[in-house]
Design a protein around this motif. Structure first.
Motif, PDB file in Angstrom:
ATOM      1  N   VAL A 161      -4.503  16.342  -5.088  1.00 35.35           N
ATOM      2  CA  VAL A 161      -2.926  15.536  -4.276  1.00 35.35           C
ATOM      3  C   VAL A 161      -3.894  14.633  -3.241  1.00 35.35           C
ATOM      4  O   VAL A 161      -4.258  15.110  -2.813  1.00 35.35           O
ATOM      5  N   SER A 162      -3.416  13.655  -3.786  1.00 35.71           N
ATOM      6  CA  SER A 162      -3.457  12.451  -2.427  1.00 35.71           C
ATOM      7  C   SER A 162      -3.048  13.011  -0.900  1.00 35.71           C
ATOM      8  O   SER A 162      -1.795  14.005  -1.096  1.00 35.71           O
ATOM      9  N   PRO A 163      -3.362  12.553  -0.464  1.00 31.41           N
ATOM     10  CA  PRO A 163      -2.913  12.822   1.027  1.00 31.41           C
ATOM     11  C   PRO A 163      -1.125  12.979   1.055  1.00 31.41           C
ATOM     12  O   PRO A 163      -0.506  13.634   1.775  1.00 31.41           O
ATOM     13  N   ASP A 164      -0.476  11.932   0.839  1.00 32.45           N
ATOM     14  CA  ASP A 164       0.656  11.894   1.179  1.00 32.45           C
ATOM     15  C   ASP A 164       1.494  12.013  -0.102  1.00 32.45           C
ATOM     16  O   ASP A 164       3.212  12.167  -0.444  1.00 32.45           O
ATOM     17  N   SER A 196       0.941  -0.607   0.045  1.00 33.59           N
ATOM     18  CA  SER A 196      -0.057   0.242   0.185  1.00 33.59           C
ATOM     19  C   SER A 196       0.876   1.668  -0.407  1.00 33.59           C
ATOM     20  O   SER A 196       1.700   1.660   0.814  1.00 33.59           O
ATOM     21  N   PRO A 197       0.473   2.098  -0.600  1.00 32.25           N
ATOM     22  CA  PRO A 197      -0.976   2.165  -1.750  1.00 32.25           C
ATOM     23  C   PRO A 197      -0.775   1.851  -2.653  1.00 32.25           C
ATOM     24  O   PRO A 197       0.345   1.186  -3.146  1.00 32.25           O
ATOM     25  N   GLY A 198      -1.695   1.282  -3.054  1.00 32.54           N
ATOM     26  CA  GLY A 198      -1.865   0.022  -4.399  1.00 32.54           C
ATOM     27  C   GLY A 198      -1.283   1.040  -5.567  1.00 32.54           C
ATOM     28  O   GLY A 198      -0.820   0.928  -7.229  1.00 32.54           O
ATOM     29  N   TYR A 199      -1.645   2.563  -5.889  1.00 35.00           N
ATOM     30  CA  TYR A 199      -1.034   3.132  -6.963  1.00 35.00           C
ATOM     31  C   TYR A 199       0.208   3.315  -6.976  1.00 35.00           C
ATOM     32  O   TYR A 199       0.589   4.001  -8.298  1.00 35.00           O
ATOM     33  N   LEU A 200       0.928   2.631  -5.502  1.00 34.46           N
ATOM     34  CA  LEU A 200       3.106   2.823  -6.043  1.00 34.46           C
ATOM     35  C   LEU A 200       3.260   1.875  -6.121  1.00 34.46           C
ATOM     36  O   LEU A 200       4.766   1.366  -5.691  1.00 34.46           O
ATOM     37  N   ALA A 247       0.308   9.026 -10.729  1.00 28.90           N
ATOM     38  CA  ALA A 247       1.454   8.649  -9.726  1.00 28.90           C
ATOM     39  C   ALA A 247       2.571   8.131  -9.916  1.00 28.90           C
ATOM     40  O   ALA A 247       3.035   8.319 -10.818  1.00 28.90           O
ATOM     41  N   GLY A 248       3.724   8.749  -8.376  1.00 31.93           N
ATOM     42  CA  GLY A 248       4.789   8.600  -8.517  1.00 31.93           C
ATOM     43  C   GLY A 248       5.359   9.138  -7.592  1.00 31.93           C
ATOM     44  O   GLY A 248       4.757  10.671  -6.869  1.00 31.93           O
ATOM     45  N   PRO A 249       6.536   9.859  -7.450  1.00 33.39           N
ATOM     46  CA  PRO A 249       7.137  10.607  -6.443  1.00 33.39           C
ATOM     47  C   PRO A 249       7.063  11.961  -6.366  1.00 33.39           C
ATOM     48  O   PRO A 249       6.383  12.012  -5.719  1.00 33.39           O
ATOM     49  N   TRP A 297      -8.508  13.797  -0.808  1.00 31.50           N
ATOM     50  CA  TRP A 297      -7.487  14.582  -1.120  1.00 31.50           C
ATOM     51  C   TRP A 297      -8.175  16.406  -1.735  1.00 31.50           C
ATOM     52  O   TRP A 297      -8.582  16.736  -1.034  1.00 31.50           O
ATOM     53  N   GLU A 298      -6.925  16.593  -1.032  1.00 35.06           N
ATOM     54  CA  GLU A 298      -6.785  18.154  -0.713  1.00 35.06           C
ATOM     55  C   GLU A 298      -7.007  18.648  -2.943  1.00 35.06           C
ATOM     56  O   GLU A 298      -5.906  18.182  -3.582  1.00 35.06           O
ATOM     57  N   PRO A 299      -7.597  19.728  -2.547  1.00 33.70           N
ATOM     58  CA  PRO A 299      -7.403  20.958  -3.920  1.00 33.70           C
ATOM     59  C   PRO A 299      -6.537  21.214  -4.128  1.00 33.70           C
ATOM     60  O   PRO A 299      -6.025  21.498  -2.986  1.00 33.70           O
ATOM     61  N   VAL A 300      -5.551  21.462  -5.346  1.00 35.51           N
ATOM     62  CA  VAL A 300      -4.971  22.232  -5.291  1.00 35.51           C
ATOM     63  C   VAL A 300      -5.224  23.798  -6.080  1.00 35.51           C
ATOM     64  O   VAL A 300      -5.220  23.866  -7.198  1.00 35.51           O
TER      65      VAL A 300
END
Length: 292
Positions: free
Chosen positions: A160-163, A27-31, A193-195, A148-151
């Motif tokens: 963007v996701s919390p992480d 987890s998270p699955g998207y990574l 997704a990604g760094p 998830w927070e709007p930019v």
């Protein structure tokens, strides 16, 4: 329940202790990396009336019985992965195109293709307002539900996701609809997704303007799902190992692991009843906007 292994060290620890083929929960699955595509091939291969063609020994193409949907898995193309197109006029320009690049987690692709195949036989009537599968859930509401927070002030608009390692983007303003059919990068919606998920994403999925919202929502549900997914340690991208949590499933496959297996493309092939074939004339058929 076993304690998660330390981020960054967990993958190597599991590999050293259990070998590179040990199944782990990530987890998270998207990574978690793309993982196997078995679930996608099973869905399309078991769909009643769909045809499958293999070209050049590596590229696989599926076509719906109504000839309106085409799914391509061109391994050596620029994006690789999966491209799905829909055209009311089978000989016309597609009404919409969705592209998942080769690094997109297979769970996100499988959610889209399963919903597509399941609803195509009646032109998705079951997923529209009043249909038995209609939920009213939009991709944006799923994103918000998972905090998830709007930019603010971003162009295109994105959340963007919390992480900070996944993003959902919506392009605003006028864009000729043909532009996004030709260039996925110009699509109205994008998941990544990604760094750095915005500027140098590890994977991207593109959805053109007229892609049905319930199909995007299916992918968004898998995208935001916090349930860990099954992978082997060597399937986790090197750049993501310090950003993921790796857990060994409990002996006998604990409920949490069972849930991950159920949504994972690593699930074994099973005999399932075929999906209804899409008829030559679909319910609620309307003329294509690009009819010849």
């Amino acid at each position: 329940m076993p304690a998660p292994t330390p981020p960054g060290l967990g993958t190597q620890l599991v590999t050293d202790t259990h070998g590179p083929d040990a199944e782990v929960l990530v987890s998270p699955g998207y990574l978690a990396g793309p993982g196997p595509s078995l679930a996608i091939f099973n869905t399309l291969g078991n769909a009643a009336g769909w045809t499958r063609t293999v070209a050049f020994g590596t590229d696989t193409y599926f076509t719906s019985p109504c000839q309106r949907v085409r799914v391509a898995n061109p391994v050596e193309s620029y994006y690789g992965g999966w491209t799905i197109s829909y055209a009311e006029d089978p000989l016309g320009i597609p009404d919409w195109i969705t592209t998942f690049d080769r690094n997109t987690p297979s769970e996100i692709v499988a959610a889209f293709t399963e919903t597509l195949v399941h609803g195509l036989h009646n032109n998705f009537a079951d997923y529209l307002s009043g249909g038995k599968h209609y939920t009213g859930t939009s991709p944006a509401s799923l994103i918000a539900r998972h905090h998830w927070e709007p930019v603010h002030g971003s162009r295109p608009f994105r959340s963007v996701s919390p992480d900070g390692h996944a993003a959902y983007q919506m392009r605003a303003g006028w864009l000729h609809e043909y532009d996004e059919l030709i260039s996925p990068e110009k699509s109205t919606w994008r998941m990544s997704a990604g760094p750095d998920p915005v500027y140098t994403p590890a994977w991207q999925a593109f959805f053109s303007r007229y892609t049905p919202q319930h199909l995007i929502a299916a992918s968004a549900s898998a995208f935001t799902d916090p349930t860990p997914v099954l992978r082997t340690p060597d399937q986790i991208p090197d750049r993501h190992r310090s950003l993921t949590t790796v857990t060994l499933p409990e002996p006998g496959l604990a409920p949490r692991a069972s849930a991950a297996l159920a949504r994972s493309a690593h699930a074994p092939a099973v005999a399932i009843p075929p999906y209804p074939a899409a008829p030559a004339t679909l319910a609620r058929h309307t003329g294509s906007r690009r009819q010849r």
